[in-house]
Design a protein around this motif. Structure first.
Motif, PDB file in Angstrom:
ATOM      1  N   UNK A 275      52.752   7.176 -62.468  1.00  0.00           N
ATOM      2  CA  UNK A 275      54.247   7.365 -62.203  1.00  0.00           C
ATOM      3  C   UNK A 275      54.179   8.954 -62.273  1.00  0.00           C
ATOM      4  N   UNK A 276      54.429   9.304 -61.113  1.00  0.00           N
ATOM      5  CA  UNK A 276      54.531  10.971 -60.772  1.00  0.00           C
ATOM      6  C   UNK A 276      55.715  11.538 -61.213  1.00  0.00           C
TER       7      UNK A 276
ATOM      8  N   UNK B 163      53.592   8.767 -50.645  1.00  0.00           N
ATOM      9  CA  UNK B 163      54.004   7.479 -50.385  1.00  0.00           C
ATOM     10  C   UNK B 163      53.197   6.516 -51.027  1.00  0.00           C
ATOM     11  N   UNK B 164      51.918   6.801 -51.791  1.00  0.00           N
ATOM     12  CA  UNK B 164      51.147   5.924 -52.480  1.00  0.00           C
ATOM     13  C   UNK B 164      51.248   5.991 -53.886  1.00  0.00           C
ATOM     14  N   UNK B 165      52.429   6.719 -54.559  1.00  0.00           N
ATOM     15  CA  UNK B 165      52.573   6.889 -55.953  1.00  0.00           C
ATOM     16  C   UNK B 165      53.192   5.431 -56.313  1.00  0.00           C
ATOM     17  N   UNK B 166      52.756   4.851 -57.464  1.00  0.00           N
ATOM     18  CA  UNK B 166      53.207   3.646 -57.868  1.00  0.00           C
ATOM     19  C   UNK B 166      54.614   3.574 -58.128  1.00  0.00           C
ATOM     20  N   UNK B 167      55.189   4.755 -58.943  1.00  0.00           N
ATOM     21  CA  UNK B 167      56.519   4.981 -59.267  1.00  0.00           C
ATOM     22  C   UNK B 167      56.753   6.664 -59.435  1.00  0.00           C
ATOM     23  N   UNK B 168      57.838   6.774 -59.577  1.00  0.00           N
ATOM     24  CA  UNK B 168      58.386   8.225 -59.686  1.00  0.00           C
ATOM     25  C   UNK B 168      59.308   8.066 -61.051  1.00  0.00           C
TER      26      UNK B 168
ATOM     27  N   UNK C 263      65.971   7.822 -49.120  1.00  0.00           N
ATOM     28  CA  UNK C 263      65.080   6.810 -48.571  1.00  0.00           C
ATOM     29  C   UNK C 263      63.901   6.378 -49.445  1.00  0.00           C
ATOM     30  N   UNK C 264      63.658   6.900 -50.642  1.00  0.00           N
ATOM     31  CA  UNK C 264      62.614   6.582 -51.430  1.00  0.00           C
ATOM     32  C   UNK C 264      63.008   5.050 -51.803  1.00  0.00           C
ATOM     33  N   UNK C 265      61.821   4.591 -51.628  1.00  0.00           N
ATOM     34  CA  UNK C 265      61.733   2.884 -52.059  1.00  0.00           C
ATOM     35  C   UNK C 265      60.999   2.641 -53.113  1.00  0.00           C
ATOM     36  N   UNK C 266      60.155   3.440 -53.716  1.00  0.00           N
ATOM     37  CA  UNK C 266      59.245   3.170 -54.983  1.00  0.00           C
ATOM     38  C   UNK C 266      60.290   3.052 -55.947  1.00  0.00           C
ATOM     39  N   UNK C 267      59.639   2.264 -57.028  1.00  0.00           N
ATOM     40  CA  UNK C 267      60.190   2.170 -58.521  1.00  0.00           C
ATOM     41  C   UNK C 267      60.586   3.634 -58.745  1.00  0.00           C
TER      42      UNK C 267
ATOM     43  N   UNK D 253      71.261  -1.014 -62.034  1.00  0.00           N
ATOM     44  CA  UNK D 253      71.106  -2.442 -61.387  1.00  0.00           C
ATOM     45  C   UNK D 253      71.298  -2.322 -59.827  1.00  0.00           C
ATOM     46  N   UNK D 254      72.294  -1.776 -59.448  1.00  0.00           N
ATOM     47  CA  UNK D 254      72.587  -1.442 -57.996  1.00  0.00           C
ATOM     48  C   UNK D 254      71.377  -1.111 -57.130  1.00  0.00           C
ATOM     49  N   UNK D 255      70.802   0.174 -57.848  1.00  0.00           N
ATOM     50  CA  UNK D 255      69.889   0.782 -57.161  1.00  0.00           C
ATOM     51  C   UNK D 255      68.351   0.562 -57.625  1.00  0.00           C
ATOM     52  N   UNK D 256      68.322  -0.512 -58.377  1.00  0.00           N
ATOM     53  CA  UNK D 256      66.870  -0.970 -58.893  1.00  0.00           C
ATOM     54  C   UNK D 256      66.118   0.084 -59.492  1.00  0.00           C
ATOM     55  N   UNK D 257      66.770   0.842 -60.362  1.00  0.00           N
ATOM     56  CA  UNK D 257      66.399   1.865 -61.346  1.00  0.00           C
ATOM     57  C   UNK D 257      65.651   1.120 -62.496  1.00  0.00           C
ATOM     58  N   UNK D 258      64.586   1.583 -62.905  1.00  0.00           N
ATOM     59  CA  UNK D 258      64.203   1.164 -64.476  1.00  0.00           C
ATOM     60  C   UNK D 258      64.451   2.399 -65.344  1.00  0.00           C
ATOM     61  N   UNK D 259      64.742   1.823 -66.537  1.00  0.00           N
ATOM     62  CA  UNK D 259      65.137   2.772 -67.533  1.00  0.00           C
ATOM     63  C   UNK D 259      64.384   2.639 -68.959  1.00  0.00           C
TER      64      UNK D 259
END
Length: 359
Positions: free
Chosen positions: A32-33, A52-57, A72-76, A93-99
């Motif tokens: 998680x960068x 681009x290879x980071x698993x999440x930000x 345009x970032x699609x990673x978690x 929820x709309x943006x698929x963010x984790x909290x």
């Protein structure tokens, strides 16, 4: 004559090199960068696109997460402080963010929300840092509530934060790890504990997720300006020499006459100051790299300028480029001379500093 004002040169090849170095240190862990505070001053979207290879930000605030999605970032993306208002849940929820969840108010808000899709949640436990996180005795309650809620994905991540990971002799870190292990013993969920310092110093803390921040940017998270083999500075801060003048022994330089020359010498003025993010409290003698040699800062740091002692036999010219930190001059050393830390110096880079990508 074309003079350069304060410029941050960003080396994205150094960033990817550092990422691979971190992967070598923790080969079994996902990364998680951490990109909070505008990517530690390096540019939020720029850094994310270069990994681009980071698993999440990981970010601190929802505005940072939205900026990444807009780029345009699609990673978690994980909100490391969690959400601040109940109305944020719909945005998550709309943006698929984790909290991250770290208090009762956040838990209640998620349990009571009306969602079409469940949220990804990281549950933060306070194991001894006493900043964010639920108390250990609350763990069973929170774990059960989140596990049973239709608003929460079943793949919880359990996390905590180490308060003294940069001290290799600290007794508090083993105690925190032991408590974390005990609380998580009956769970098969993924876990996360290691920040940059722990990636380096405490391999047993790597678990399934590591959370490197400063180390990604080629800066040591360890005290006493201890540099780290295998990482390269991503940012090099530079500016131009805009004046050169001779002064006699006994003459003062700068506001308050805070520095007085002991001998005849040449003084150089560099176009950078605390208005750009250079530390105002940098002490006399703080090194600046100019034409392949280190010259000392003299006098007080001004809003737009600093002065350096070029020496009696200087051949430096107006327009010569000075490096304030980065390639050839570690930011750790500058931070120490300013009684600060590299985090603060990087995050304080101001908007008027130009950004240029390294060639």
């Amino acid at each position: 004559m074309a003079l350069h004002t304060a410029t941050a040169i960003i080396d994205l090849s150094a960033l990817t090199h550092n990422y691979q170095t971190i992967k070598t240190l923790a080969p079994k862990a996902k990364v998680l960068a951490v990109l909070k505070a505008n990517g530690y001053g390096h540019g939020l979207e720029r850094i994310a696109k270069a990994l681009p290879n980071a698993d999440a930000f990981g970010v601190a605030r929802i505005d940072e997460a939205l900026a990444l999605r807009a780029a345009g970032i699609v990673q978690p993306i994980v909100l490391l402080e969690g959400f601040f208002a109940d109305s944020d849940i719909a945005i998550l929820a709309a943006n698929n963010f984790a909290t991250v969840i770290h208090n009762q108010q956040q838990l209640s808000a998620i349990l009571n929300a009306k969602l079409e899709q469940p949220l990804k949640v990281w549950l933060k436990i306070d194991t001894g840092m006493h900043r964010l996180g639920i108390n250990p005795e609350q763990f069973s309650q929170f774990y059960q509530a989140l596990s049973q809620s239709p608003n929460v994905q079943k793949s919880l991540v359990l996390m905590s934060h180490l308060g003294c990971a940069d001290d290799k002799t600290a007794s508090t870190t083993p105690k925190q790890m032991a408590l974390f292990d005990a609380l998580c013993a009956d769970s098969k969920l993924e876990k996360s504990l290691a920040n940059s310092a722990a990636v380096l110093c405490w391999p047993e803390s790597h678990y399934q997720w590591i959370r490197p921040g400063l180390l990604l940017y080629g800066v040591s998270p360890l005290p006493q300006a201890e540099t780290i083999d295998g990482v390269k500075p991503v940012m090099t801060l530079q500016s131009s020499l805009i004046a050169v003048r001779e002064i006699a022994a006994g003459e003062a330089v700068g506001y308050g006459g805070a520095w007085v020359s002991k001998q005849k010498t040449t003084v150089g003025v560099i176009a950078i100051g605390y208005g750009d993010g250079y530390p105002r409290h940098a002490q006399n003698g703080t090194p600046v790299l100019l034409n392949g040699r280190r010259v000392p800062l003299i006098g007080r740091v001004s809003m737009d300028m600093i002065t350096v002692d070029l020496g009696q036999h200087s051949t430096d010219k107006i327009g010569d480029i000075a490096t304030l930190w980065g390639k050839g001059l570690n930011i750790e050393e500058i931070a120490q001379a300013a009684t600060s830390i590299p985090y603060e110096l990087l995050c304080n880079i101001s908007r008027r500093v130009k950004v240029q990508l390294a060639q």
